[in-house]
Every structure is written in structure tokens, then in C-alpha cells.
Scaffold this active site. Structure first.
Site, mmCIF file in Angstrom:
data_model
loop_
_atom_site.group_PDB
_atom_site.id
_atom_site.type_symbol
_atom_site.label_atom_id
_atom_site.label_comp_id
_atom_site.label_asym_id
_atom_site.label_seq_id
_atom_site.Cartn_x
_atom_site.Cartn_y
_atom_site.Cartn_z
ATOM 1 N N GLU A 218 -5.374 2.083 2.018
ATOM 2 C CA GLU A 218 -5.386 0.882 2.926
ATOM 3 C C GLU A 218 -5.598 1.247 4.244
ATOM 4 O O GLU A 218 -6.420 0.789 5.031
ATOM 5 C CB GLU A 218 -4.012 0.210 3.149
ATOM 6 C CG GLU A 218 -3.946 -1.074 3.623
ATOM 7 C CD GLU A 218 -3.633 -0.847 5.264
ATOM 8 O OE1 GLU A 218 -3.565 -2.094 5.783
ATOM 9 O OE2 GLU A 218 -3.029 0.180 5.622
ATOM 10 N N GLU A 219 -5.078 2.201 4.902
ATOM 11 C CA GLU A 219 -5.442 2.944 6.059
ATOM 12 C C GLU A 219 -6.716 3.267 6.255
ATOM 13 O O GLU A 219 -7.290 3.361 7.569
ATOM 14 C CB GLU A 219 -4.391 4.070 6.369
ATOM 15 C CG GLU A 219 -2.878 3.664 5.993
ATOM 16 C CD GLU A 219 -2.267 2.967 7.120
ATOM 17 O OE1 GLU A 219 -3.019 2.427 8.111
ATOM 18 O OE2 GLU A 219 -1.070 2.831 7.192
ATOM 19 N N HIS B 109 0.745 -1.271 -0.067
ATOM 20 C CA HIS B 109 -0.138 0.094 0.030
ATOM 21 C C HIS B 109 0.814 1.224 0.033
ATOM 22 O O HIS B 109 2.012 1.377 0.644
ATOM 23 C CB HIS B 109 -1.024 -0.002 1.211
ATOM 24 C CG HIS B 109 -0.465 0.192 2.442
ATOM 25 N ND1 HIS B 109 -0.481 1.514 3.144
ATOM 26 C CD2 HIS B 109 -0.174 -0.708 3.534
ATOM 27 C CE1 HIS B 109 -0.196 1.356 4.419
ATOM 28 N NE2 HIS B 109 0.222 -0.029 4.624
ATOM 29 N N ASP C 189 3.633 -5.477 3.457
ATOM 30 C CA ASP C 189 3.127 -4.133 4.355
ATOM 31 C C ASP C 189 4.107 -3.988 5.630
ATOM 32 O O ASP C 189 4.066 -4.656 6.378
ATOM 33 C CB ASP C 189 1.810 -4.150 4.914
ATOM 34 C CG ASP C 189 1.223 -3.079 5.563
ATOM 35 O OD1 ASP C 189 1.910 -2.297 5.833
ATOM 36 O OD2 ASP C 189 0.123 -2.910 6.017
ATOM 37 N N HIS D 216 1.975 5.192 12.266
ATOM 38 C CA HIS D 216 0.850 5.907 12.200
ATOM 39 C C HIS D 216 1.170 7.323 13.063
ATOM 40 O O HIS D 216 0.237 7.887 13.685
ATOM 41 C CB HIS D 216 -0.411 5.389 12.714
ATOM 42 C CG HIS D 216 -0.984 4.004 11.960
ATOM 43 N ND1 HIS D 216 -1.679 3.147 12.714
ATOM 44 C CD2 HIS D 216 -0.661 3.661 10.801
ATOM 45 C CE1 HIS D 216 -1.698 1.987 11.701
ATOM 46 N NE2 HIS D 216 -1.080 2.583 10.729
ATOM 47 N N ASP E 107 5.561 2.002 7.017
ATOM 48 C CA ASP E 107 4.173 1.831 6.955
ATOM 49 C C ASP E 107 3.693 2.537 5.749
ATOM 50 O O ASP E 107 3.085 3.639 6.190
ATOM 51 C CB ASP E 107 3.530 1.834 8.305
ATOM 52 C CG ASP E 107 1.843 1.229 7.797
ATOM 53 O OD1 ASP E 107 1.744 0.708 7.042
ATOM 54 O OD2 ASP E 107 1.305 1.402 8.895
HETATM 55 N N1 BES Z 1 0.818 -1.923 8.390
HETATM 56 C C1 BES Z 1 -0.592 -1.955 9.336
HETATM 57 C C2 BES Z 1 -0.813 -3.269 9.655
HETATM 58 C C3 BES Z 1 0.166 -3.909 10.736
HETATM 59 C C4 BES Z 1 0.760 -3.004 11.793
HETATM 60 C C5 BES Z 1 0.648 -5.096 10.545
HETATM 61 C C6 BES Z 1 1.755 -3.577 12.598
HETATM 62 C C7 BES Z 1 1.651 -5.566 11.332
HETATM 63 C C8 BES Z 1 2.251 -4.786 12.383
HETATM 64 C C9 BES Z 1 -1.539 -1.408 8.249
HETATM 65 O O1 BES Z 1 -1.254 -0.382 7.284
HETATM 66 C C10 BES Z 1 -2.818 -1.107 9.194
HETATM 67 O O2 BES Z 1 -2.668 0.072 9.867
HETATM 68 N N2 BES Z 1 -3.944 -1.484 9.184
HETATM 69 C C11 BES Z 1 -4.966 -1.142 10.028
HETATM 70 C C12 BES Z 1 -6.082 -2.061 9.694
HETATM 71 C C13 BES Z 1 -6.773 -1.830 8.419
HETATM 72 C C14 BES Z 1 -7.984 -2.776 8.146
HETATM 73 C C15 BES Z 1 -7.539 -0.351 8.406
HETATM 74 C C16 BES Z 1 -4.747 -1.380 11.725
HETATM 75 O O3 BES Z 1 -3.902 -2.195 11.940
HETATM 76 O O4 BES Z 1 -5.520 -0.610 12.326
HETATM 77 ZN ZN ZN Z 2 0.394 -0.728 6.703
#
Ligand code: BES
Ligand code: ZN
Length: 405
Positions: A260-261, A209, A288, A367, A226
Site C-alpha cells: 500500500e505504501e 494493509h 487503515d 512512516h 499504520d
Molecule cells: N495510512 C496512510 C494514509 C493515512 C494517513 C490516512 C493519515 C489517514 C491519516 C497510508 O498508509 C498512506 O501512507 N498513504 C499514502 C498514499 C498512498 C497512495 C501511497 C500517503 O498518505 O502518503
Molecule cells: Zn496506512
């Protein structure tokens, strides 16, 4: 940054109230679409350069629940509280989205392209990824509803076009198409497709992403790990494959998803479109976060084992063992945490490989404004290179050659 409307007024429920108490989880949603406007806190807040309406109703599916309508603001609050969800507002199959399609499974062949894979891997470098990531993480934010998020997408598109022009021979360029998969919010997903030489039309996909976010989306979000890291890791694989005159039997696509976020928005639209058009996906692998090696830990590749296709995951582990300099370790996200889940939902075999054990990943910086290359020596371009190797191996072995496919 100019804040056009300064007042943050909240009508109705207090914002600090836990979301579970605010959101009416209504089973009636399947019979009649009720947007519970009255229950939504109204937030009056606009920032120049962002087309984000915090009061917009969004149809969101929380882990293990029926879809519910909540405001964009409540969605942000849910993310900040660590709640996991798909935003299915823009997916064509709104209410059917609750039913996940059964995944089509394949028996993947034995590894057979050692010579080609090792020769391409030798040409991978950390130089291109470093330059690309320095630029990509210099946009103030790559938030999918921001002006700079649109600019970062256009920059990525032009970088992919340049790399294609520089690295691929004229005849290979005839077999490549680079396109934008358009989204209503302005930051498009990008697809670079290398046509197959056989009549097997099942697509092999390598993805990452491109967007980033801060917990409060108006704040800076360099998103170096990220997922600037995944974005540039696979871009390096793409470059090296083109320079090696890669001619897969099956079509191979490199994809960079938007939003994605925001709840896997870009990849859901793309994967749903493929399913609706009858495109078959042979294998999808997404990256990711590929840069972080936690201090005091051994360098490993994390293989996610939940919400993924088990056969393709086993195959991926074989690739790691054969072609990488570091071992794999099984780990879990615990939820549908990234774009592979959009493909799984549409019945396509998909997998996810990450920088290490989930608990050793870059959780303290993502984030936030400190998801930067220079935040710590734990950010490693050599580590990213291992993921470029893996994507090269995946594309060559599963793309197949005319005789093996
Ligand atoms: N990269 C993250 C997910 C992640 C974080 C994987 C830490 C492994 C370790 C991804 O970009 C993310 O933030 N995903 C969201 C969920 C999505 C369905 C909105 C999250 O984790 O809140
Ligand atoms: Zn991510």
C-alpha cells in the site's frame, strides 16, 4: 545494516529541486510510451536485504494528472513531500488506469442480524490483537521490497492458518480457503475466503494493509498503527467469526494487502484481477489505522467521506450506531489515501473507516521509527476493538444468511 554501495551520486537534476520542475508531465504518454530516462536523477544506492532499485522507472499517476514516468527515487521524494499518487506500473491496464470505472451501486438492506452480531461481538478481546501486534510490529520493517517484509508476510500467513485451524470447526474449515495473491516484489497479499452458502457470488471484503514504511524505506518502520492496527483488528474479527461458526450466504473475504505504501500496488493488482475475471464485489471495507485516540479528544470512529461509495458509507454509519460503543464522525483524507481507492477505481463500492478525525490521527508518528505501541498511552487496544466490532457487523449483516440474502 550493510550498505553495499555508499556513494549517493546524482546525475542531472538536483534532487532537492521540487519534483514538479523535474517531472515532465507529458500528454504524449497516451500515444507513445516515452520513458524520460535522461531527466531522471541517477542514484547509486543499495542496501542489503532490500530489492529496491532507486533508478527503476515507475509509472505514477499524481492526483489530477496524466500518468508520468519517474524514478523510484523521485517517487520516494514525492511521498516525502506529501504528494499523493497511485503507482500504476504493475497494473495490467496501464493507460486505461487514468479512466476510473463507474461504480456499481447497491441498495443495502436494513440491519437484520442483531442477535448474531451482538453475540459474536461479546467474544472479541484485546488479548489476541495485543500479542499479534507486538510480534507484527517487531519486524524491523515490513517494507514490501525488504527481506523482513517478506518474513512478516509469511508470519501473518501462518498466524491466519493457525487461527483457522484453532477456531473453525472441521466442517467450517471445508468452506475456507487461505491463499497468497502473488506479487513480483516478494511480499504477497493474503486472502482468507469463507465460501457462501447461497448462489449469490458477490463478494463481501474486509481489508487492511500489512506493509509498513519509513519515509526513507531503508530505516526501521514498526508500523504499529499504520497499519499493524488495522491488520490485527480485522484478524480478531476473523477469529471471532470462525469461532461462532460463521456461515454467510455470500462469500466473505478477509484481505491483507502488500505494498500500500508503495502507491496502493498490492490492492490495485488484486482489485484489477477481480475486475478482469468478472468477480463482483458487493461491498469492500478497509481499515487503515485503528489505534490512536489523541490526548484530550473524545473517542470516535472516523468515517471517510471522500473517494468512497456514499450508500455503503451511510450503511457503515448505521452499523456503528447500532453496534459500537462510540459514535462516528465524518472526516476526509482529501485524496485517494489508501486501498479502498483501488477498488473504487475498478468500479467496486468501497469504504474507509479510521481511528478518528483525519487531523487527530497519528500523523506525528506514522512512516517513522516511532510508530510503536509503546510510544504513548494514546495507542489504545480498546479503541482497536471497536473496529473489530465493526468488521464483525459488516461481515455478518452484508454476508447475509440463507434466508435474508
Ligand atoms: N495510512 C496512510 C494514509 C493515512 C494517513 C490516512 C493519515 C489517514 C491519516 C497510508 O498508509 C498512506 O501512507 N498513504 C499514502 C498514499 C498512498 C497512495 C501511497 C500517503 O498518505 O502518503
Ligand atoms: Zn496506512
Amino acid at each position: 545494516m550493510k550498505v553495499a554501495l555508499i556513494a549517493l551520486s546524482v546525475a542531472g537534476a538536483a534532487i532537492s529541486k521540487p519534483l514538479a520542475q523535474q517531472v515532465p508531465f507529458g500528454s504524449q504518454l497516451h500515444d507513445s510510451v516515452v520513458v524520460p530516462q535522461a531527466d531522471m536523477p541517477q542514484v547509486d544506492f543499495r542496501v542489503e536485504g532490500f530489492s529496491l532499485d532507486l533508478n527503476e522507472p515507475r509509472l505514477v499517476q499524481f492526483e489530477g494528472h496524466e500518468p508520468v514516468w519517474i524514478s523510484e527515487y523521485q517517487k520516494l521524494e514525492a511521498k516525502a513531500n506529501g504528494r499523493k499518487f497511485f503507482d500504476i506500473t504493475d497494473s495490467a491496464d496501464h493507460f486505461a488506469a487514468a479512466q476510473v470505472k463507474p461504480t456499481k451501486t447497491y441498495d443495502y438492506p436494513e440491519l437484520s442480524a442483531q442477535e448474531k452480531v451482538t453475540s459474536v461481538i461479546k467474544t472479541l478481546s484485546t488479548e489476541g490483537p495485543r500479542a499479534n501486534l507486538e510480534k507484527f510490529s517487531s519486524f524491523r520493517t515490513r517494507y514490501y521490497r525488504s527481506q523482513t517484509g517478506q518474513e512478516s508476510q509469511k508470519w501473518l500467513l501462518s498466524r491466519i492458518q493457525e487461527i483457522t485451524a484453532e477456531s473453525a470447526s472441521d466442517s467450517l474449515q471445508q468452506a475456507i480457503s487461505i491463499s497468497e495473491f502473488e506479487h513480483s516484489w516478494g511480499q504477497n497479499s493474503i486472502v482468507a475466503r469463507i465460501n457462501g452458502t447461497s448462489d449469490d457470488e458477490r463478494v463481501v471484503i474486509v481489508g487492511a494493509h500489512q506493509d509498513s514504511t519509513n519515509m526513507w524505506p531503508f530505516f526501521p518502520a514498526p508500523g504499529a498503527d499504520d497499519d499493524g492496527s488495522g491488520t490485527t483488528s480485522i484478524l480478531e474479527s476473523y477469529r471471532a467469526l470462525l469461532a461462532s461458526d460463521f456461515r454467510p450466504a455470500r462469500p466473505v473475504e478477509f484481505q491483507w494487502y502488500s505494498a500500500e505504501e508503495g502507491g496502493l500496488l498490492g490492492s490495485q493488482q488484486l482489485a484489477t484481477d477481480y475486475a478482469n475475471r468478472g468477480v463482483e464485489v458487493y461491498a469492500m471495507s478497509q481499515y487503515d489505522m485503528t489505534a490512536w485516540v489523541k490526548r484530550g479528544t473524545k473517542e470516535v470512529v472516523g468515517v471517510i467521506t471522500d473517494y468512497v461509495d456514499p450508500a455503503l458509507t451511510d450503511y457503515n454509519k448505521k452499523l456503528i450506531k447500532e453496534y459500537l460503543s462510540i459514535p462516528s464522525v465524518d472526516t476526509k483524507c482529501g485524496y485517494a489515501c489508501s486501498d479502498h481507492a483501488s477498488f473504487a477505481k475498478n468500479g467496486f463500492p468501497s469504504i474507509f473507516t479510521i481511528e478518528g478525525l483525519f487531523d487527530d490521527s497519528n500523523l506525528q508518528n506514522i512512516h517513522s521509527a516511532s510508530d510503536r505501541i509503546d510510544v504513548s498511552p494514546e495507542f489504545s487496544f480498546n479503541h482497536m476493538l471497536e473496529f473489530s466490532k465493526l468488521a464483525v457487523a459488516f461481515a455478518i449483516e452484508l454476508g447475509g444468511s440463507e434466508k435474508s440474502a
